[in-house]
Motif scaffolding. Structure first.
Motif, short mmCIF file in Angstrom:
data_model
loop_
_atom_site.label_atom_id
_atom_site.label_comp_id
_atom_site.label_asym_id
_atom_site.label_seq_id
_atom_site.Cartn_x
_atom_site.Cartn_y
_atom_site.Cartn_z
N TYR A 141 1.40 -6.68 -7.10
CA TYR A 141 1.71 -6.25 -8.47
C TYR A 141 2.15 -7.44 -9.31
O TYR A 141 1.71 -7.62 -10.44
CB TYR A 141 2.80 -5.18 -8.44
CG TYR A 141 3.14 -4.62 -9.82
CD1 TYR A 141 2.47 -3.50 -10.31
CD2 TYR A 141 4.11 -5.21 -10.61
CE1 TYR A 141 2.76 -2.99 -11.57
CE2 TYR A 141 4.43 -4.72 -11.87
CZ TYR A 141 3.75 -3.60 -12.34
OH TYR A 141 4.04 -3.11 -13.59
N SER B 82 -8.29 7.40 -0.81
CA SER B 82 -7.18 6.95 -1.64
C SER B 82 -7.58 6.69 -3.08
O SER B 82 -6.73 6.42 -3.92
CB SER B 82 -6.58 5.67 -1.04
OG SER B 82 -6.13 5.90 0.29
N TYR C 239 -5.43 7.42 -8.39
CA TYR C 239 -5.30 6.00 -8.04
C TYR C 239 -4.84 5.19 -9.25
O TYR C 239 -3.90 4.39 -9.17
CB TYR C 239 -6.64 5.47 -7.52
CG TYR C 239 -6.76 3.97 -7.51
CD1 TYR C 239 -6.10 3.19 -6.54
CD2 TYR C 239 -7.53 3.29 -8.48
CE1 TYR C 239 -6.21 1.81 -6.54
CE2 TYR C 239 -7.64 1.92 -8.47
CZ TYR C 239 -6.98 1.18 -7.50
OH TYR C 239 -7.08 -0.19 -7.51
N SER D 86 3.31 2.33 -10.27
CA SER D 86 4.43 2.71 -9.42
C SER D 86 4.57 1.79 -8.22
O SER D 86 5.47 1.97 -7.38
CB SER D 86 4.25 4.16 -8.94
OG SER D 86 3.12 4.26 -8.08
N ARG D 87 3.71 0.76 -8.14
CA ARG D 87 3.69 -0.11 -6.96
C ARG D 87 4.38 -1.44 -7.23
O ARG D 87 3.94 -2.50 -6.80
CB ARG D 87 2.24 -0.33 -6.54
CG ARG D 87 1.54 0.97 -6.15
CD ARG D 87 0.03 0.85 -6.08
NE ARG D 87 -0.41 -0.17 -5.14
CZ ARG D 87 -1.69 -0.44 -4.90
NH1 ARG D 87 -2.63 0.20 -5.55
NH2 ARG D 87 -2.01 -1.38 -4.03
N ARG D 88 5.51 -1.37 -7.96
CA ARG D 88 6.17 -2.60 -8.38
C ARG D 88 6.92 -3.31 -7.25
O ARG D 88 7.42 -4.41 -7.45
CB ARG D 88 7.13 -2.30 -9.53
CG ARG D 88 6.42 -1.72 -10.74
CD ARG D 88 7.31 -1.63 -11.94
NE ARG D 88 6.64 -0.98 -13.06
CZ ARG D 88 7.09 -0.98 -14.30
NH1 ARG D 88 8.25 -1.58 -14.58
NH2 ARG D 88 6.44 -0.37 -15.25
N ASP D 89 7.00 -2.68 -6.10
CA ASP D 89 7.66 -3.33 -4.97
C ASP D 89 6.67 -4.13 -4.12
O ASP D 89 7.04 -4.71 -3.11
CB ASP D 89 8.36 -2.28 -4.09
CG ASP D 89 7.41 -1.22 -3.55
OD1 ASP D 89 6.32 -1.04 -4.15
OD2 ASP D 89 7.74 -0.58 -2.54
N GLU D 90 5.40 -4.15 -4.57
CA GLU D 90 4.38 -4.87 -3.82
C GLU D 90 4.12 -6.24 -4.43
O GLU D 90 4.13 -6.41 -5.65
CB GLU D 90 3.08 -4.06 -3.80
CG GLU D 90 3.22 -2.70 -3.13
CD GLU D 90 1.92 -1.91 -3.13
OE1 GLU D 90 0.87 -2.51 -3.43
OE2 GLU D 90 1.97 -0.69 -2.86
N ASN E 151 -1.23 5.92 -10.48
CA ASN E 151 -0.17 5.46 -9.57
C ASN E 151 -0.03 3.94 -9.50
O ASN E 151 0.88 3.44 -8.83
CB ASN E 151 -0.42 6.01 -8.16
CG ASN E 151 -0.21 7.50 -8.07
OD1 ASN E 151 0.61 8.07 -8.80
ND2 ASN E 151 -0.95 8.17 -7.19
N LEU E 152 -0.92 3.20 -10.17
CA LEU E 152 -0.88 1.74 -10.06
C LEU E 152 0.44 1.15 -10.53
O LEU E 152 0.94 0.19 -9.94
CB LEU E 152 -2.04 1.13 -10.86
CG LEU E 152 -3.43 1.24 -10.22
CD1 LEU E 152 -4.49 0.77 -11.20
CD2 LEU E 152 -3.49 0.41 -8.94
#
Length: 320
Positions: A40, A283, A27, A33-37, A30-31
């Protein structure tokens, strides 16, 4: 075994739930890698703090190499301003809280020397920024040039400067005297003199006194009594009377009790069980209380709390 039966005894895994170590490691890793959210970018003002929380949790979970070293160091240095202080992200104003996280990250990654090689003036420049935020009259510390004062900033200054071996850059005795003024009749400490006792502020004051070598000023039994009363029926801890339990207080309360050698005054088995109920076993990540959304802040402090309890599989943390 229950921690309540005596200090220094490990909390085992007798609970039905176990700590999902690999899930939490994944978890955290992977934080970024969530730049499309949207979330973020809405949390950019916490980015440097978030790196520290995630990195520390990874260390405690036995995965110190979980974040790429060069990328992490480069990001930290990109947050430094000409003043020597660090902002939350590149282009953000320098602030005490982010500067402390930057120093802690560099220490964790054995990269403090990078301040001399690639930073803006080396470790002493960072120390100058921090020392410049001390109020010369009271010994308190501001968070930034705009003047907000808070015992969090005082502890942060003590923490970062001590890690860099630069504590002599500030007036420690004057800060200690200021902390004494923040003590209340219940044994706790507030955000400033006259403010109500709060578990988070107690940690900052007691932690700073520990760094200064002045724990002799703490009324251990009176403070330990107030802190131990923060445990509620569900096993979790709250920050002040009549508030809901929150997993982050596993650290703020737990670390304070550990520093004054009173951690055995709470039921460690019940606290560990509460923390485990806050995790997402599918998750990864840990939330403030069962059933809520997970985040890296609460994940970090939950794992740090389990570390204080000597939970199986979690590395030991220094409560100071």
């Amino acid at each position: 075994m229950s921690l309540a039966s005596g200090p220094g005894r490990a909390v085992g895994s007798s609970s039905d739930q176990k700590l999902c170590i690999q899930k939490h490691v994944d978890y955290i890793k992977n934080l970024d890698s969530r730049r499309d959210e949207l979330e973020y970018w809405l949390t950019e003002h916490l980015r440097l703090n978030g790196v520290y929380w995630g990195l520390t949790a990874l260390h405690l979970l036995g995965c110190p190499e979980g974040l790429p070293r060069e990328d992490t160091v480069r990001f930290v240095l990109s947050c430094q301003q000409e003043s020597g202080g660090f902002g939350a992200a590149p282009g953000h104003d320098a602030h005490m809280l982010y500067t402390v996280s930057a120093v802690q990250i560099l220490v964790l990654m054995d990269a403090v020397d990078e301040l001399e090689k690639r930073g803006l003036g080396g470790a002493r420049k960072v120390g100058t920024f921090i020392a410049g935020l001390q109020d010369k009259d009271t010994g308190a510390f501001m968070g930034d040039e705009w003047g907000e004062m808070d015992t969090r900033f005082l502890y942060g200054a003590f923490n970062a400067l001590s890690l860099m071996g630069l504590l002599d850059m500030i007036d420690v005795p004057k800060s200690v005297a200021y902390i004494q003024k923040c003590e209340n009749l219940d044994g706790g400490y507030g955000i400033r003199p006259g403010a109500e006792s709060h578990a988070g502020q107690i940690f900052t004051c007691v932690g700073a006194l520990a760094i200064a070598g002045r724990l002799d000023l703490v009324n251990n039994d009176r403070l330990g009594g107030w802190l131990s009363e923060r445990q509620v029926e569900k096993g979790g801890l709250n920050g002040r009377p009549e508030k809901l339990e929150d997993v982050c207080y596993s650290w703020w309360v737990g670390a304070s009790l550990a520093i004054i050698d009173r951690l055995h005054w709470i039921d460690g088995e019940k606290l560990a069980a509460f923390i485990l109920c806050c995790q997402d076993p599918e998750s990864g990540g840990i939330s403030d209380r069962p059933g809520h959304m997970v985040d890296v802040f609460h994940t970090h402090f939950a794992i740090a709390g389990l570390s204080l309890l000597k939970y199986d599989g979690v590395k030991e943390v220094d409560p100071v």
